[in-house]
Design a protein around this motif. Structure first.
Motif, short mmCIF file in Angstrom:
data_model
loop_
_atom_site.label_atom_id
_atom_site.label_comp_id
_atom_site.label_asym_id
_atom_site.label_seq_id
_atom_site.Cartn_x
_atom_site.Cartn_y
_atom_site.Cartn_z
N TYR A 160 0.85 -1.19 0.00
CA TYR A 160 0.00 0.00 0.00
C TYR A 160 0.89 1.24 0.00
N LEU A 161 0.54 2.20 -0.84
CA LEU A 161 1.27 3.46 -0.93
C LEU A 161 0.31 4.63 -0.78
N ALA A 162 0.74 5.65 -0.06
CA ALA A 162 -0.03 6.89 0.03
C ALA A 162 0.90 8.03 -0.33
N GLY A 163 0.94 8.32 -1.62
CA GLY A 163 1.75 9.43 -2.09
C GLY A 163 3.23 9.13 -2.14
N GLY A 164 3.94 9.98 -2.85
CA GLY A 164 5.37 9.83 -2.95
C GLY A 164 5.86 10.11 -4.36
N SER B 11 -8.56 4.26 2.32
CA SER B 11 -9.09 3.07 3.00
C SER B 11 -9.40 1.96 2.02
N MET B 12 -9.91 2.30 0.86
CA MET B 12 -10.21 1.28 -0.16
C MET B 12 -8.92 0.62 -0.66
N ALA B 13 -7.88 1.40 -0.84
CA ALA B 13 -6.59 0.84 -1.29
C ALA B 13 -6.02 -0.09 -0.23
N GLN B 14 -6.12 0.29 1.04
CA GLN B 14 -5.63 -0.58 2.11
C GLN B 14 -6.39 -1.90 2.14
N LEU B 15 -7.69 -1.82 2.01
CA LEU B 15 -8.51 -3.05 2.02
C LEU B 15 -8.23 -3.91 0.80
N ARG B 16 -7.93 -3.30 -0.33
CA ARG B 16 -7.59 -4.06 -1.53
C ARG B 16 -6.28 -4.82 -1.35
N LEU C 296 -13.10 12.27 0.04
CA LEU C 296 -12.81 11.44 -1.13
C LEU C 296 -11.40 10.85 -1.03
N ALA C 297 -10.45 11.64 -0.57
CA ALA C 297 -9.07 11.14 -0.38
C ALA C 297 -9.03 10.05 0.68
N LYS C 298 -9.75 10.25 1.77
CA LYS C 298 -9.80 9.23 2.84
C LYS C 298 -10.45 7.94 2.34
N LYS D 136 -9.70 -0.57 11.38
CA LYS D 136 -9.54 0.88 11.21
C LYS D 136 -9.79 1.31 9.77
N ALA D 137 -9.33 0.49 8.82
CA ALA D 137 -9.54 0.82 7.41
C ALA D 137 -11.03 0.80 7.08
N ARG D 138 -11.75 -0.20 7.59
CA ARG D 138 -13.20 -0.28 7.33
C ARG D 138 -13.93 0.88 8.00
N GLU D 139 -13.50 1.23 9.19
CA GLU D 139 -14.10 2.36 9.91
C GLU D 139 -13.85 3.67 9.15
N ALA D 140 -12.64 3.85 8.67
CA ALA D 140 -12.30 5.06 7.90
C ALA D 140 -13.10 5.12 6.61
#
Length: 142
Positions: free
Chosen positions: A65-69, A127-132, A121-123, A95-99
């Motif tokens: 999982y990546l968030a920016g860079g 969370s969807m990327a983490q769950l994926r 929308l960013a959040k 936490k990802a499902r909650e977010a």
């Protein structure tokens, strides 16, 4: 070309998440999805929240999982300097499902021109990327 490997480094502020030889890498850059193999044209781009999908020299697939860079591609090496990077076992599913649910609720209560809408929308994307990544890791283990 399929059998030719190149070096990949995935690094975040917390340290190195991957360093080794791979056959291919897929990641979402600022201009869209990128598929990278040995000999790719050099480029430098920002990366979007999502995941890097890699296939190592043993044909094992892995996701991070990546968030920016920033992504730097050279013909024989690729460097990903991520703002945040997590392996599946580091992601808290609850936490990802909650977010994700909180982001969906926020989207329902804000107009599309609202700055809160863009943040929600960013959040949601995060969370969807983490769950994926979690889902792909589970399917890989089975």
């Amino acid at each position: 070309m399929d059998s030719i490997s190149f070096h990949l480094d995935v690094v975040s502020s917390t340290g190195s998440l991957y360093s080794g030889l791979v056959k291919s890498v897929r990641v979402t850059g600022s201009e869209g999805e990128l598929g990278i193999r040995y000999g790719h044209t050099p480029l430098l781009t920002t990366i979007k929240t999502g995941m890097v999908n890699l296939i190592d020299i043993n044909d094992k697939e892995d996701q991070i999982y990546l968030a920016g860079g920033v992504l730097e591609v050279q013909p024989d090496k690729v460097m990903i300097l991520a703002d945040t990077a997590l392996r599946a076992d580091e992601i808290d599913e609850a936490k990802a499902r909650e977010a994700m649910q909180a982001a969906k609720t926020a989207l329902e209560h804000h107009g599309t021109g609202d700055s809160d809408y863009a943040g929600a929308l960013a959040k949601l994307a995060e969370s969807m990327a983490q769950l994926r990544v979690l889902d792909l890791a589970r399917n890989r283990v089975r």
